[in-house]
Design an enzyme around this catalytic site. Structure first.
Site, short mmCIF file in Angstrom:
data_model
loop_
_atom_site.label_atom_id
_atom_site.label_comp_id
_atom_site.label_asym_id
_atom_site.label_seq_id
_atom_site.Cartn_x
_atom_site.Cartn_y
_atom_site.Cartn_z
CB ALA A 180 -3.59 29.97 -12.20
CB ALA A 195 -4.68 25.35 -9.31
CD GLU A 196 -4.21 24.27 -16.74
OE1 GLU A 196 -4.44 23.69 -17.81
OE2 GLU A 196 -4.35 25.49 -16.58
CB THR A 197 0.88 21.63 -12.15
OG1 THR A 197 1.36 22.67 -13.03
CG2 THR A 197 1.89 20.51 -12.09
CB SER A 240 -3.09 18.62 -15.53
OG SER A 240 -3.82 19.74 -15.98
#
Length: 123
Positions: free
Chosen positions: A44, A47-49, A52
């Site tokens: 996660a 993925a968020e890195t 973003s």
């Protein structure tokens, strides 16, 4: 830009970066749960890195991207090597950007599928 951040501590490396697509990889070692398998939270974070960063590039230099929603489905375990994530833009508006992130192991097998929506706002 990423020195001292969570992405830096987790060993995330960027391989490609643009507003439509960001590619990065992360080592499994050091990002595992007690059984020696890649931690779902680490997937996660990857993925968020990636999503973003893509959203921030899309937003432009005078704006910021803030994650407002993420989901992740974990398909298989990874126990060694690197996982690679590819964030692909699904929607890029003025106030929201949404990315699909596919994370695969070194054999090209899907480890995780994630979706991230970021709010875009002025600094």
């Amino acid at each position: 830009m990423h020195d001292g951040t969570l992405a830096d501590r987790m060993g995330i490396e960027f391989l490609e970066a643009g507003p439509d697509r960001v590619v990065g990889r992360m080592p499994v070692e050091g990002n595992t749960q007690p059984y020696g398998l890649l931690h779902g939270g680490a997937s996660a974070v990857l993925a968020e890195t990636l999503g973003s960063v893509a959203a921030a590039i899309h937003a432009g230099p005078d704006r910021i991207a803030l994650g407002v929603e993420i989901n992740a489905t974990h398909h298989r375990a990874a126990a060694s090597g690197y996982v690679t994530g590819v964030a692909t833009r699904l929607h890029g508006g003025r106030t929201l950007a949404t990315y699909d992130i596919e994370i695969s192991d070194e054999q090209g097998r899907r480890v995780c599928t994630s979706r991230l929506t970021c709010m875009l706002r002025d600094r």
